[in-house]
Each structure stands twice: as C-alpha cells, then as structure tokens.
Design a protein around this motif. Structure first.
Motif, PDB file in Angstrom:
ATOM      1  N   ASP A   1      41.776  74.045  33.939  1.00 35.10           N
ATOM      2  CA  ASP A   1      41.905  72.592  33.824  1.00 35.10           C
ATOM      3  C   ASP A   1      43.012  72.149  34.773  1.00 35.10           C
TER       4      ASP A   1
ATOM      5  N   LYS B   1      42.852  60.037  38.497  1.00 32.39           N
ATOM      6  CA  LYS B   1      44.225  60.415  38.852  1.00 32.39           C
ATOM      7  C   LYS B   1      44.315  60.523  40.380  1.00 32.39           C
TER       8      LYS B   1
ATOM      9  N   SER C   1      50.480  69.330  33.857  1.00 32.68           N
ATOM     10  CA  SER C   1      50.603  68.303  34.883  1.00 32.68           C
ATOM     11  C   SER C   1      51.671  67.261  34.603  1.00 32.68           C
TER      12      SER C   1
ATOM     13  N   ARG D   1      45.805  53.335  35.289  1.00 31.97           N
ATOM     14  CA  ARG D   1      45.725  54.415  36.297  1.00 31.97           C
ATOM     15  C   ARG D   1      45.300  53.919  37.671  1.00 31.97           C
TER      16      ARG D   1
ATOM     17  N   SER E   1      40.282  65.030  36.219  1.00 36.26           N
ATOM     18  CA  SER E   1      40.046  63.601  35.980  1.00 36.26           C
ATOM     19  C   SER E   1      39.555  62.904  37.239  1.00 36.26           C
TER      20      SER E   1
ATOM     21  N   ILE F   1      48.941  65.414  26.472  1.00 33.43           N
ATOM     22  CA  ILE F   1      48.944  64.337  27.455  1.00 33.43           C
ATOM     23  C   ILE F   1      48.660  63.031  26.742  1.00 33.43           C
TER      24      ILE F   1
ATOM     25  N   CYS G   1      38.292  63.668  31.536  1.00 30.57           N
ATOM     26  CA  CYS G   1      38.637  65.087  31.617  1.00 30.57           C
ATOM     27  C   CYS G   1      38.749  65.721  30.228  1.00 30.57           C
ATOM     28  N   ALA G   2      39.220  64.946  29.255  1.00 35.25           N
ATOM     29  CA  ALA G   2      39.298  65.476  27.890  1.00 35.25           C
ATOM     30  C   ALA G   2      37.896  65.878  27.411  1.00 35.25           C
TER      31      ALA G   2
HETATM   32  C1  LIG Z   1      45.176  64.062  32.548  1.00 33.75           C
HETATM   33  C2  LIG Z   1      44.790  65.401  32.130  1.00 33.75           C
HETATM   34  C3  LIG Z   1      43.790  65.577  31.174  1.00 33.75           C
HETATM   35  C4  LIG Z   1      43.101  64.410  30.511  1.00 33.75           C
HETATM   36  O1  LIG Z   1      42.332  63.723  31.429  1.00 33.75           O
HETATM   37  P1  LIG Z   1      41.567  62.363  31.031  1.00 33.75           P
HETATM   38  O2  LIG Z   1      40.694  62.097  32.218  1.00 33.75           O
HETATM   39  O3  LIG Z   1      42.604  61.336  30.830  1.00 33.75           O
HETATM   40  O4  LIG Z   1      40.776  62.636  29.808  1.00 33.75           O
HETATM   41  C5  LIG Z   1      43.450  66.866  30.830  1.00 33.75           C
HETATM   42  N1  LIG Z   1      44.079  67.926  31.367  1.00 33.75           N
HETATM   43  C6  LIG Z   1      45.044  67.803  32.299  1.00 33.75           C
HETATM   44  C7  LIG Z   1      45.692  69.026  32.864  1.00 33.75           C
HETATM   45  C8  LIG Z   1      45.431  66.533  32.710  1.00 33.75           C
HETATM   46  O5  LIG Z   1      46.398  66.381  33.645  1.00 33.75           O
END
Ligand SMILES: *Cc1c(COP(=O)(O)O)cnc(C)c1O
Length: 463
Positions: A256, A292, A226, A95, A289, A178, A151-152
């Motif tokens: 999210d 990203k 996303s 990333r 996240s 994802i 983010c998870a």
């Molecule tokens: C990428 C993403 C996640 C997961 O994020 P991580 O940081 O990789 O755990 C969760 N929800 C959405 C909408 C995402 O785009």
C-alpha cells in the motif's frame, strides 16, 4: 426572573409566519423546520433566556434568523475556499484540485449519457474503468489494474479477496492510522483477515517476517507510513526482500504505497515510493489513492499481477466499491495529461514543482494589493508541506504574507467565514498566508478578503 421557556413559540407557528414562509421558499421547509427545532431545543436546554439584550427570551424574529442562518449554511452546499495554508493536499479542503480538462470531462459525464459501460464498435457491454486501467497499465508496465472508489476500499477489497480467513504479516512500524477512521488493524478485521504484527515499532527485519511465517499466512502487506516517519534507531525491511520471502512461501506481497505517484523523478520531491518502483521491487499488488500525488479525483488504484487483479474483480466487494462515472471521467483525463507529458497542467504537480521565486512574486503581488505600506503585513519566507498523508518530513521553500494582528485566532475565523472564504495558518502573533497553494487568479480576491477581515480587527480594537 420569569421562566422564559414557557413563552417560547412553537415550531409550527414560526413556520406559518410570513417571514417563516419566505425563508422556507429559499432554504426549504424541511431544513428550516429542523433548524427551528434545534434553536428552540437549545433555548429550552439553556433554561435561561439567551437574547442579546440579556433579560428576555429572543424575539421570534431572532429565533427565525438563527434557524435560517443554520439552514442556509446547509442548503447552500459546499463553499469554495481559498487555500492559503500552504498544505497542498489538504484533506479537509478536498485534497487535489482537478485540472480544468478533468473538471470538464466530469461535468460532461454527469450532464448527459456516455459510453460508460459499452463498447461502441461491438455494442457489447464493457467496464467503466477499462480505459483508465489500460492507461495505468501502460504508464506503470503492470500486467493489470483495477480502479475502485478510494484507497481504503482498494486495500479492503485486496485483503478480502486474497487473505480472508488467513493471516497477514504487517510490520509493527506500519500499523498506520490515516485521518481517524482508516486504521490498518480495523480494515484487516473488516476484511476477515487476521493481522499478525511483526517486529517492533522502530525496527522490523526480514528475520522477523521469516520467524512469523506459518502455513496460515495468506499474504505479506507493506504499508507506506505516509503521514509520519519513524526516525532515529530504525530499520525497515526493503520491499525486494519481502517480495522474495512471499514468493518462496507462495503468497502475494501487497504494497500500500498510498500517495499515487506513478513514477519517481520528474522534479517531484523524492521520498515517496512510486508505483513503478514498487512493481520493479517485486510487489504483486499495489494500492494507492487517486487524489493525492497523482492529482486526480478520489479513487483507489489497484495495480499488479493479472491473476490477482482478476480475483479482485470477481469479488462482490468490487461492485460495492466501484467508482462513479464522474470520477472515472476525471481520472482518464489526469492519466492522459501524465501520459502525454502535460502533467504541469495537473494543479498538484504544478504546486509541488513551482519555484520559490515564482511563489515570492505572487506573495509580493498580494502584499502590494493589500496595501504594500501596511505596517502589519509583510512578505515572509515560509515552508509549505505536501499534506494528505504524503511526505511528512518534506518542506517546500515558499513565500507568504504575514499579517500581524492582536488576535490571530479571531482574525482567521473572520477569514474563514468571510466571502470568499480563506483558510490560513495561525501562529501565536500573526496569521500566515502561504502563496504556494493560491493561484494568480485568486490574488485579488484574497486581498479583498484580507481587507475585510482587517477592518473587523480594527473595530474589535476600538471596542
Ligand atoms: C491516504 C492513504 C490511504 C487511504 O487512501 P484514501 O484514498 O483516502 O482511502 C491508505 N493507505 C495509505 C498508505 C495512504 O497514504
């Protein structure tokens, strides 16, 4: 043909041999032993001798060489690669590359002691993510923020703390996956919440949510799809309507947004929901996240109402998903760069904003360095993508060098395994090196790697 399996050497005898001892000193005895066991198992399983000469079993030296190769691929650790795929947020390639000052801050945090969890004025205990959270609040205008490992984890913690044993309404068009392991329904059940699917895959209206509301609903969740777009005959419910509905029922509205864009605009391609906009639309808690579109380290950012964030902070899962000190140190620097208007120093932001002309100049330089007159290498127009599950339908006009070779797959494999290692886009009759994700400093190395790989290709042709 004699049964070669019986004559295979033992792992121990190979480890005791002189070349075995020398190899153990560089890759470590344990890894070498594991490698030897694997090679011998493979030879036994194959049943037939697998030597290059075709008839006898491989020599002890060959067996050792294979085991050493396998072991050193592991013991050398991560190998830096040149990303010439044009995919800016390439999850498999790590990333977001960090800005230099974030790298230095992470290294400093790692190499010595720091005031990670202590207030230097009072000497009292503090929280490691306090500074980053204050910056997030300042940058987004949110009441509170919490930083976790990714983010998870942010979503898992939010659901566990706010909706355990309750129902959570989610649109059928947003039950995303994802990268294989992250699936909304799985996260939901792991957090102890009960998913209630609302609407249909392509159309979900506010009335669908309204019809699904019971007193067992504990939250409404909107997930930004996303990494794909539902196109055609579609309808999704605006965040503002969901916020109003959730408020009327006295439950939180979670959003999210995924990508971690804090504010929209600033020359970034449109189409991603920004945290500030989601807040303005009435989201109570937003998750995204760190690595990203924010361009920082792996992290999960939770941003929103103070009373909800406080509940999350007290939950035992918060401790289980806390960030590492290197992540915190890097995140602080990225947020400082954004806050002081220096986000051009964030590589992801720079790559997103860079004009096609600038990329074109870099492509021409690479082509000239490779050898401008090579008939199978040409500067070519192409399109980069954001990747990492962000902006799936946004293509950025870009330039690359197209190398026409008889076997693009084999050529790409040589580039991958070469030194430096290079990842490219493979097309049916050529490979494409997209220069948007390559830095100016990498151009000479990229040219060199391309030469080496081309030489191999010419040898193949002669065979
Ligand atoms: C990428 C993403 C996640 C997961 O994020 P991580 O940081 O990789 O755990 C969760 N929800 C959405 C909408 C995402 O785009």
């Amino acid at each position: 043909m004699p049964d070669a399996r019986r004559s295979l050497p033992s792992v121990d005898s190979l480890l005791r041999s002189d070349p075995g001892k020398r190899a153990a000193a560089t890759v470590g005895r344990a890894l070498l032993k594991r490698g030897l066991t694997a090679v011998l198992d493979e030879l036994r399983a194959a049943g037939t001798p697998a030597s290059s000469s075709g008839h006898e079993r491989p020599s002890d030296d060959e067996i050792l060489a294979r085991a050493i190769a396998g072991a050193s691929r592991i013991s050398s650790g991560l190998t830096p690669v040149i990303n010439a795929t044009g995919v800016i947020l390439h999850t498999n390639l790590g990333r977001a590359p960090l800005p230099e000052r974030a790298v230095r801050a992470a290294a400093r945090a790692a190499s010595g002691y720091s005031d990670l969890e202590v207030d230097r004025d009072s000497g009292r205990r503090g929280r490691r993510s306090e500074r980053a959270e204050a910056m997030l609040m300042a940058l987004t205008g949110a009441e509170d923020a919490l930083v976790v490992n990714n983010c998870a984890a942010a979503l898992m913690l939010s659901l566990a703390a706010l909706a355990k044993g309750k129902q959570v309404l989610v649109s059928r068009g947003e039950l995303i996956e994802i990268g294989g392991e992250f699936r909304i329904p799985d996260i939901m059940s792991a957090a102890g919440a009960k998913l209630v699917e609302v609407g249909t895959t392509n159309r979900t209206r506010i009335g669908d949510y309204r019809a699904s509301f019971t007193d067992r609903v504990g939250a409404v969740l909107k997930v930004h799809p996303s990494n794909y777009r539902v196109v055609g005959f579609t309808a999704s419910t605006p965040a503002t309507d969901l916020a109003r509905l959730a408020t009327r029922h006295g439950v939180p509205f979670l959003f999210d947004v995924g990508s971690g864009l804090l504010r929209s605009g600033h020359g970034l391609p449109p189409g991603e929901p920004a945290v500030a906009d989601a807040l303005a639309d009435g989201a109570d808690l937003i998750t995204c996240s760190g690595d990203k579109l924010l361009g920082g380290p792996q992290a999960g950012l939770i941003i929103g109402r103070a009373e909800l964030v406080a509940k999350l902070r007290r939950h035992p899962i918060a401790r289980a998903v806390r960030v590492d000190k290197m992540q915190v140190a890097a995140l602080e620097q990225v947020l400082t760069l954004i806050g002081t208007g220096h986000d051009d120093e964030v590589p992801v932001v720079r790559m997103l904003r860079e004009s096609a002309e600038t990329v074109h100049r870099r492509a021409r330089r690479l082509n000239e360095t490779i050898g401008g007159d090579l008939e199978h290498a040409h500067v070519h127009r192409c399109e980069s993508v954001v990747g990492g599950g962000s902006m799936p339908d946004t293509a950025l006009p870009s330039w690359g060098v197209r190398v026409s070779v008889p076997d693009p797959t084999a050529f790409a494999a040589r580039l991958r395994t070469g030194s430096p290692s290079v990842f490219v886009r493979v097309e049916p009759d050529h490979v494409l090196l997209d220069l948007r994700t390559v830095t100016d400093e990498q151009v000479p190395d990229l040219a060199r790697a391309t030469w080496y790989a081309l030489e191999g290709d010419e040898l193949d042709d002669e065979d």
